[in-house]
Design a protein around this motif. Structure first.
Motif, PDB file in Angstrom:
ATOM      1  N   LYS A 109       3.018  10.078  -9.731  1.00 25.09           N
ATOM      2  CA  LYS A 109       2.251  10.317 -10.954  1.00 25.09           C
ATOM      3  C   LYS A 109       1.556  11.679 -10.896  1.00 25.09           C
ATOM      4  CE  LYS A 109      -1.070   8.005 -13.937  1.00 25.09           C
ATOM      5  NZ  LYS A 109      -1.935   6.847 -14.134  1.00 25.09           N
ATOM      6  N   LYS A 110       1.009  12.040  -9.730  1.00 25.83           N
ATOM      7  CA  LYS A 110       0.338  13.326  -9.544  1.00 25.83           C
ATOM      8  C   LYS A 110       1.328  14.477  -9.711  1.00 25.83           C
ATOM      9  CE  LYS A 110      -3.049  16.020  -8.118  1.00 25.83           C
ATOM     10  NZ  LYS A 110      -4.207  16.306  -8.904  1.00 25.83           N
ATOM     11  N   VAL A 111       2.519  14.331  -9.138  1.00 25.90           N
ATOM     12  CA  VAL A 111       3.550  15.369  -9.253  1.00 25.90           C
ATOM     13  C   VAL A 111       3.987  15.528 -10.707  1.00 25.90           C
ATOM     14  CG1 VAL A 111       5.937  15.957  -8.631  1.00 25.90           C
ATOM     15  CG2 VAL A 111       4.336  15.184  -6.880  1.00 25.90           C
ATOM     16  N   GLU A 112       4.122  14.421 -11.432  1.00 28.52           N
ATOM     17  CA  GLU A 112       4.486  14.499 -12.848  1.00 28.52           C
ATOM     18  C   GLU A 112       3.399  15.188 -13.664  1.00 28.52           C
ATOM     19  OE1 GLU A 112       5.390  10.510 -14.041  1.00 28.52           O
ATOM     20  OE2 GLU A 112       7.291  10.482 -12.955  1.00 28.52           O
ATOM     21  N   ARG A 136       0.836  -1.214   0.000  1.00 23.79           N
ATOM     22  CA  ARG A 136       0.000   0.000   0.000  1.00 23.79           C
ATOM     23  C   ARG A 136       0.862   1.251   0.000  1.00 23.79           C
ATOM     24  NH1 ARG A 136      -3.610  -1.100   4.980  1.00 23.79           N
ATOM     25  NH2 ARG A 136      -1.825  -2.375   5.444  1.00 23.79           N
ATOM     26  N   LYS A 137       1.991   1.180   0.689  1.00 23.17           N
ATOM     27  CA  LYS A 137       2.906   2.317   0.743  1.00 23.17           C
ATOM     28  C   LYS A 137       3.507   2.574  -0.642  1.00 23.17           C
ATOM     29  CE  LYS A 137       5.884   4.077   4.244  1.00 23.17           C
ATOM     30  NZ  LYS A 137       6.759   3.785   5.363  1.00 23.17           N
ATOM     31  N   ILE A 138       3.844   1.494  -1.348  1.00 25.19           N
ATOM     32  CA  ILE A 138       4.390   1.617  -2.695  1.00 25.19           C
ATOM     33  C   ILE A 138       3.344   2.201  -3.641  1.00 25.19           C
ATOM     34  CG2 ILE A 138       5.286   0.322  -4.670  1.00 25.19           C
ATOM     35  CD1 ILE A 138       6.529  -1.621  -2.629  1.00 25.19           C
ATOM     36  N   ASP A 139       2.095   1.725  -3.522  1.00 25.23           N
ATOM     37  CA  ASP A 139       1.019   2.241  -4.371  1.00 25.23           C
ATOM     38  C   ASP A 139       0.803   3.727  -4.141  1.00 25.23           C
ATOM     39  OD1 ASP A 139       0.659  -0.264  -5.431  1.00 25.23           O
ATOM     40  OD2 ASP A 139      -1.076  -0.749  -4.164  1.00 25.23           O
ATOM     41  N   LYS A 140       0.807   4.144  -2.865  1.00 24.13           N
ATOM     42  CA  LYS A 140       0.626   5.559  -2.549  1.00 24.13           C
ATOM     43  C   LYS A 140       1.781   6.388  -3.089  1.00 24.13           C
ATOM     44  CE  LYS A 140      -2.263   5.093   1.543  1.00 24.13           C
ATOM     45  NZ  LYS A 140      -2.364   5.353   2.987  1.00 24.13           N
ATOM     46  N   SER A 141       2.977   5.853  -2.979  1.00 20.95           N
ATOM     47  CA  SER A 141       4.160   6.545  -3.477  1.00 20.95           C
ATOM     48  C   SER A 141       4.095   6.705  -4.999  1.00 20.95           C
ATOM     49  CB  SER A 141       5.418   5.785  -3.081  1.00 20.95           C
ATOM     50  OG  SER A 141       6.554   6.385  -3.637  1.00 20.95           O
ATOM     51  N   ALA A 142       3.695   5.651  -5.697  1.00 21.01           N
ATOM     52  CA  ALA A 142       3.587   5.704  -7.158  1.00 21.01           C
ATOM     53  C   ALA A 142       2.488   6.675  -7.582  1.00 21.01           C
ATOM     54  CB  ALA A 142       3.309   4.315  -7.714  1.00 21.01           C
TER      55      ALA A 142
END
Length: 109
Positions: free
Chosen positions: A14-17, A4-10
């Motif tokens: 993506k949002k920042v990009e 879940r931490k990896i999903d949130k990080s990804a």
């Protein structure tokens, strides 16, 4: 490591990009359209027009307007603003199709 931490990080990455892409788009919009306007104003004496002629010319507005519409759609996608197809609309459509499927399945019972 927690998935879940990896999903949130990804998702955050993506949002920042997406935000970065929008801000680059916005910067290019203003820089290029301003440059085109300056070129038109500088070229005015050549065409025998007054200073305000190129500013009020349709081709000047068309570039700002058409590209601006594209920029507005880009912003609505990045910032999640959609007045037509928002979450409430999605819920109504899902309920509508679920009700339709329910009625069709009851026909054959």
């Amino acid at each position: 490591m927690d998935t879940r931490k990896i999903d949130k990080s990804a998702k955050a990455k993506k949002k920042v990009e997406a935000l970065k892409g929008f801000y680059i788009h916005l910067t290019l919009y203003f820089l290029i359209n301003t440059m085109l306007l300056v070129v038109k104003i500088i070229g005015t004496p050549y065409y025998g027009e007054n200073f305000m002629g190129p500013i009020w010319h349709f081709s000047t507005f068309a570039t700002w307007l058409i590209w601006g519409l594209g920029l507005a759609f880009h912003a609505s996608k990045v910032f999640g603003w959609n007045p037509f197809f928002n979450k409430e609309w999605e819920k109504r459509q899902i309920n509508k199709y679920m009700e339709k499927n329910k009625k069709e399945s009851e026909k054959y019972k």
